[in-house]
Design an enzyme around this catalytic site. Structure first.
Site, short mmCIF file in Angstrom:
data_model
loop_
_atom_site.label_atom_id
_atom_site.label_comp_id
_atom_site.label_asym_id
_atom_site.label_seq_id
_atom_site.Cartn_x
_atom_site.Cartn_y
_atom_site.Cartn_z
N THR A 1 -17.01 -24.02 -2.60
CA THR A 1 -16.66 -25.40 -2.96
C THR A 1 -16.08 -25.54 -4.38
O THR A 1 -15.44 -26.53 -4.68
CB THR A 1 -17.89 -26.32 -2.83
N ASP A 2 -16.33 -24.53 -5.24
CA ASP A 2 -15.95 -24.71 -6.65
C ASP A 2 -14.44 -24.87 -6.86
O ASP A 2 -14.01 -25.61 -7.73
CB ASP A 2 -16.49 -23.56 -7.50
N THR B 1 -20.43 -20.45 -0.65
CA THR B 1 -21.84 -20.71 -0.33
C THR B 1 -22.07 -20.85 1.17
O THR B 1 -23.14 -20.53 1.67
CB THR B 1 -22.29 -21.99 -1.07
#
Ligand code: SIN
Length: 320
Positions: free
Chosen positions: A91-92, A11
């Site tokens: 970030t996942d 992101t």
């Protein structure tokens, strides 16, 4: 200070059609030069250069990319070209890449992962400040020998302990019962504690000549569970299973029986779906200590590159 930024997507490199859209966007669309150009202040704190490793949504991370990252970072440090590394990442799965690198990089120089919860096109996007803070942390002498670090939302976390705890909020990363290592206070990195488990310069794991990792699957245990997934995993030839058990890693009688049989041929680790506390006293299996199931999976994969001996694997789970 020379800091290399390795970009992998996420992101932080994402863009949407509207500045108010924080969920409908494509991750991994901007390149490393765009990220650096968006934060010209970075150059006041370090001599930065960028390199694009991949540009993906981190749910699509692969072991091939992990091995590429680890080997590239070890190579850069061995050549003495850089004083620290920043990795921009979705970030996942950021915490998994961070822990993998925590175990496979052989240097005390700082390695810092960062990302963003809002795409670069959003009002109040968090990526630029996170990147600036990550570079400051990577350039700080105080960050040496602390293992791989994660910098998000002005907080500094240890790779072993940090986990993503929120789907959308910019304060998405916490180290739960362990606590964060420090803050970037008004632009200045300040540490308050360190993680005591072995990592980086003291790690025994070496992936220099490894091209794939042993197949280890996580099986998430739940009320009324049965043997279906364990049977499927064994049939597929996995080398290890992490059972995310209930409470202190407990498993119901049906599943436990088949896992005990499986443990005669493969390594079975009990961890917990609780999100806090250690798994202890399991006579038939390896205790996963207090690693989350997703981090226990990584440690078991690396352990299996060296040994199948359950006492050795248990030692590793107590040391890393
Ligand atoms: C990703 O993990 O690549 C998408 C989500 C994010 O970066 O926050």
């Amino acid at each position: 200070m020379k800091i290399k930024i390795l970009a992998t997507g996420g992101t932080i490199a994402g863009s949407a059609n509207s500045a108010t859209d924080t969920t409908n966007y494509a991750a991994g669309t901007l390149g490393i030069d765009d990220l650096i150009d968006a934060v010209p202040e970075i150059k006041n704190f370090a001599e930065v250069s960028g390199e694009q490793i991949c540009n993906i949504d981190s749910k699509d991370i692969t072991e091939k990319i992990w091995l590429k990252l680890a080997n590239r970072i070890n190579e850069l440090f061995a050549r003495g070209d850089v004083d620290g590394i920043v990795i921009t990442h979705g970030t996942d799965t950021l915490e998994e890449t961070a822990y993998f690198l925590n175990l496979t990089i052989h240097s005390d120089k700082p390695v810092v992962l960062t990302g963003a919860m809002r795409p670069a096109t959003a009002i109040s996007a968090d990526g630029s400040m996170n990147l600036l803070n990550a570079v400051k942390v990577a350039a700080s002498p105080d960050s040496k020998a602390k293992g791989v670090l994660v910098v998000m939302n002005d907080e500094i976390h240890a790779a072993r302990e940090v986990t993503k705890i929120h789907t959308l909020n910019v304060s998405a990363f916490k180290s739960r019962e362990f606590g964060l290592l420090g803050y970037v206070n008004n632009g200045v990195p300040e540490f308050y504690r360190t993680s005591t488990r072995k990592h980086t310069g003291n790690s025994e794991f070496n992936v220099e000549n490894i091209f794939s990792l042993p197949n280890v699957k996580i099986i998430y245990h739940h009320a009324c569970d049965d043997e279906l997934f364990v049977e499927a995993a064994i049939k597929a030839g996995v080398k290890g299973i992490i059972c995310a058990g209930t409470g202190n890693g407990s498993i119901n009688a049906n599943v436990e029986e088949i896992l005990i049989r499986a443990a005669e041929n493969i390594v079975v680790v009990r961890s917990s779906r609780c999100g806090g506390g250690s798994v202890v006293v399991n006579k038939n299996f390896i205790d996963g200590d207090n690693l989350t199931p997703q981090k226990a999976r990584i440690l078991l994969q690396l352990a299996l590159t060296k040994t199948n001996d359950r006492y050795e694997v248990q030692r590793m789970f107590k040391q890393y």
